[in-house]
Design a protein around this motif. Structure first.
Motif, PDB file in Angstrom:
ATOM      1  N   THR A 176       0.829  -1.205   0.000  1.00 50.63           N
ATOM      2  CA  THR A 176       0.000   0.000   0.000  1.00 50.63           C
ATOM      3  C   THR A 176       0.861   1.252   0.000  1.00 50.63           C
ATOM      4  O   THR A 176       0.549   2.243  -0.660  1.00 50.63           O
ATOM      5  N   VAL A 177       1.968   1.203   0.759  1.00 52.98           N
ATOM      6  CA  VAL A 177       2.905   2.334   0.759  1.00 52.98           C
ATOM      7  C   VAL A 177       3.447   2.563  -0.644  1.00 52.98           C
ATOM      8  O   VAL A 177       3.516   3.703  -1.128  1.00 52.98           O
ATOM      9  N   LYS A 178       3.836   1.481  -1.334  1.00 56.21           N
ATOM     10  CA  LYS A 178       4.358   1.599  -2.697  1.00 56.21           C
ATOM     11  C   LYS A 178       3.318   2.198  -3.634  1.00 56.21           C
ATOM     12  O   LYS A 178       3.633   3.036  -4.485  1.00 56.21           O
ATOM     13  N   THR A 179       2.053   1.782  -3.448  1.00 51.08           N
ATOM     14  CA  THR A 179       0.973   2.318  -4.285  1.00 51.08           C
ATOM     15  C   THR A 179       0.801   3.817  -4.055  1.00 51.08           C
ATOM     16  O   THR A 179       0.657   4.602  -5.007  1.00 51.08           O
ATOM     17  N   HIS A 180       0.840   4.213  -2.781  1.00 43.16           N
ATOM     18  CA  HIS A 180       0.729   5.645  -2.463  1.00 43.16           C
ATOM     19  C   HIS A 180       1.862   6.425  -3.109  1.00 43.16           C
ATOM     20  O   HIS A 180       1.651   7.519  -3.663  1.00 43.16           O
ATOM     21  N   LEU A 181       3.072   5.881  -3.055  1.00 45.23           N
ATOM     22  CA  LEU A 181       4.227   6.575  -3.627  1.00 45.23           C
ATOM     23  C   LEU A 181       4.107   6.692  -5.147  1.00 45.23           C
ATOM     24  O   LEU A 181       4.477   7.718  -5.724  1.00 45.23           O
ATOM     25  N   LEU A 182       3.592   5.652  -5.794  1.00 47.25           N
ATOM     26  CA  LEU A 182       3.403   5.717  -7.243  1.00 47.25           C
ATOM     27  C   LEU A 182       2.423   6.825  -7.613  1.00 47.25           C
ATOM     28  O   LEU A 182       2.614   7.547  -8.596  1.00 47.25           O
ATOM     29  N   HIS A 183       1.369   6.958  -6.792  1.00 51.98           N
ATOM     30  CA  HIS A 183       0.408   8.032  -7.023  1.00 51.98           C
ATOM     31  C   HIS A 183       1.068   9.402  -6.816  1.00 51.98           C
ATOM     32  O   HIS A 183       0.797  10.355  -7.562  1.00 51.98           O
ATOM     33  N   VAL A 184       1.917   9.501  -5.799  1.00 53.30           N
ATOM     34  CA  VAL A 184       2.636  10.745  -5.515  1.00 53.30           C
ATOM     35  C   VAL A 184       3.536  11.107  -6.693  1.00 53.30           C
ATOM     36  O   VAL A 184       3.553  12.269  -7.144  1.00 53.30           O
ATOM     37  N   TYR A 185       4.283  10.121  -7.209  1.00 49.01           N
ATOM     38  CA  TYR A 185       5.179  10.375  -8.336  1.00 49.01           C
ATOM     39  C   TYR A 185       4.388  10.915  -9.530  1.00 49.01           C
ATOM     40  O   TYR A 185       4.808  11.874 -10.197  1.00 49.01           O
ATOM     41  N   ALA A 186       3.241  10.303  -9.799  1.00 44.51           N
ATOM     42  CA  ALA A 186       2.432  10.704 -10.952  1.00 44.51           C
ATOM     43  C   ALA A 186       1.899  12.131 -10.773  1.00 44.51           C
ATOM     44  O   ALA A 186       1.925  12.944 -11.700  1.00 44.51           O
ATOM     45  N   LYS A 187       1.433  12.439  -9.579  1.00 43.17           N
ATOM     46  CA  LYS A 187       0.857  13.761  -9.332  1.00 43.17           C
ATOM     47  C   LYS A 187       1.901  14.866  -9.344  1.00 43.17           C
ATOM     48  O   LYS A 187       1.616  16.001  -9.743  1.00 43.17           O
ATOM     49  N   LEU A 188       3.110  14.548  -8.875  1.00 44.37           N
ATOM     50  CA  LEU A 188       4.169  15.563  -8.822  1.00 44.37           C
ATOM     51  C   LEU A 188       5.002  15.602 -10.100  1.00 44.37           C
ATOM     52  O   LEU A 188       5.841  16.491 -10.271  1.00 44.37           O
ATOM     53  N   GLY A 189       4.791  14.627 -11.000  1.00 41.82           N
ATOM     54  CA  GLY A 189       5.546  14.591 -12.249  1.00 41.82           C
ATOM     55  C   GLY A 189       7.004  14.228 -12.057  1.00 41.82           C
ATOM     56  O   GLY A 189       7.880  14.775 -12.730  1.00 41.82           O
ATOM     57  N   VAL A 190       7.270  13.314 -11.127  1.00 41.15           N
ATOM     58  CA  VAL A 190       8.655  12.894 -10.847  1.00 41.15           C
ATOM     59  C   VAL A 190       8.767  11.381 -11.002  1.00 41.15           C
ATOM     60  O   VAL A 190       7.771  10.680 -11.201  1.00 41.15           O
ATOM     61  N   LYS A 191      10.016  10.881 -10.878  1.00 44.85           N
ATOM     62  CA  LYS A 191      10.239   9.446 -11.108  1.00 44.85           C
ATOM     63  C   LYS A 191      10.815   8.700  -9.915  1.00 44.85           C
ATOM     64  O   LYS A 191      10.921   7.470  -9.944  1.00 44.85           O
ATOM     65  N   ASP A 192      11.236   9.432  -8.878  1.00 43.87           N
ATOM     66  CA  ASP A 192      11.814   8.722  -7.749  1.00 43.87           C
ATOM     67  C   ASP A 192      11.540   9.443  -6.432  1.00 43.87           C
ATOM     68  O   ASP A 192      10.989  10.543  -6.411  1.00 43.87           O
ATOM     69  N   ARG A 193      11.965   8.817  -5.343  1.00 47.63           N
ATOM     70  CA  ARG A 193      11.686   9.323  -4.001  1.00 47.63           C
ATOM     71  C   ARG A 193      12.331  10.677  -3.752  1.00 47.63           C
ATOM     72  O   ARG A 193      11.706  11.599  -3.232  1.00 47.63           O
ATOM     73  N   ALA A 194      13.600  10.794  -4.147  1.00 44.10           N
ATOM     74  CA  ALA A 194      14.337  12.035  -3.885  1.00 44.10           C
ATOM     75  C   ALA A 194      13.683  13.224  -4.583  1.00 44.10           C
ATOM     76  O   ALA A 194      13.514  14.300  -3.998  1.00 44.10           O
ATOM     77  N   ALA A 195      13.303  13.006  -5.839  1.00 47.00           N
ATOM     78  CA  ALA A 195      12.669  14.088  -6.592  1.00 47.00           C
ATOM     79  C   ALA A 195      11.312  14.437  -5.991  1.00 47.00           C
ATOM     80  O   ALA A 195      10.931  15.607  -5.915  1.00 47.00           O
ATOM     81  N   ALA A 196      10.576  13.432  -5.550  1.00 45.51           N
ATOM     82  CA  ALA A 196       9.265  13.674  -4.943  1.00 45.51           C
ATOM     83  C   ALA A 196       9.399  14.528  -3.690  1.00 45.51           C
ATOM     84  O   ALA A 196       8.626  15.465  -3.471  1.00 45.51           O
TER      85      ALA A 196
END
Length: 206
Positions: A176-196
């Motif tokens: 679920t954490v991974k799913t949330h992060l994927l949604h975050v990446y998509a919304k912020l237009g980034v590809k990884d944790r650091a950029a997010a």
């Protein structure tokens, strides 16, 4: 009909140049010159020009502050910004403060004359570069907001938590954490944790 003007710019050479340009053209009269925003407001209230040509970055009272004061005072003068700056931090505050138009100092003489005439009629005036910038902003997609849970997950990631540690703290599964992060990446237009995390801090989300 003669259009009357006040020129506000902190550089004497610029003021002299503008006065000369309008003096040589038919249908314009320069009533006065100001070296800063406060002086421009005072002259506009006393001389009641049709148009104030306003620079933005001046010592003391800047152009945006002066534009706001004129708007609040009920001055009938139209303010046409004439500056070298076309960044968002310059354009938007000036227009929001009440400027009728925004031209750049490298505008051709005829464009300047047309702009002053249009401003005197109360018409909006924008240099092509500024108009393109504003149009681009209007067409840009509105950033999708993060949910409260997504911000929570991203906050834990920013503090150094792994997905597993974040899952444990939030009492949810690691998937679920991974799913949330994927949604975050998509919304912020980034590809990884650091950029997010970096973008989230820039936008004031964290």
């Amino acid at each position: 009909m003669t259009i009357t003007l006040v020129i506000a710019d902190d550089h004497p050479v610029v003021r002299d140049g503008l006065r000369g340009i309008f003096a040589a053209a038919e249908g314009f009269e320069v009533l006065g010159e100001a070296a800063d925003g406060a002086e421009a407001v005072a002259l506009a209230e006393r001389l009641r020009p049709d148009v104030v040509l306003m620079d933005l970055r001046m010592p003391g009272t800047d152009g945006v502050t002066a534009i706001g004061r004129l708007a609040k005072s009920g001055s009938s003068a139209r303010v046409l910004v004439l500056t070298t700056y076309d960044t968002d931090s310059d354009v938007l505050p000036a227009l929001e403060a009440g400027a009728t138009g925004y031209l750049l100092k490298d505008a051709p003489r005829e464009e300047l004359f047309r702009g002053v005439r249009a401003a005197a009629r109360g018409e909006a005036v924008l240099s092509p570069a500024v108009a393109s910038r504003l149009l681009g902003q209007m067409r840009a997609p509105v950033p999708e907001e993060l949910s409260a849970r997504e911000v929570e997950v991203l906050g834990l990631v920013a503090s150094g938590c792994t997905n597993k540690q974040a899952a444990t703290r939030l009492f949810i599964s690691e998937a679920t954490v991974k799913t949330h992060l994927l949604h975050v990446y998509a919304k912020l237009g980034v590809k990884d944790r650091a950029a997010a995390v970096a973008v989230a801090f820039q936008r004031g989300l964290l």
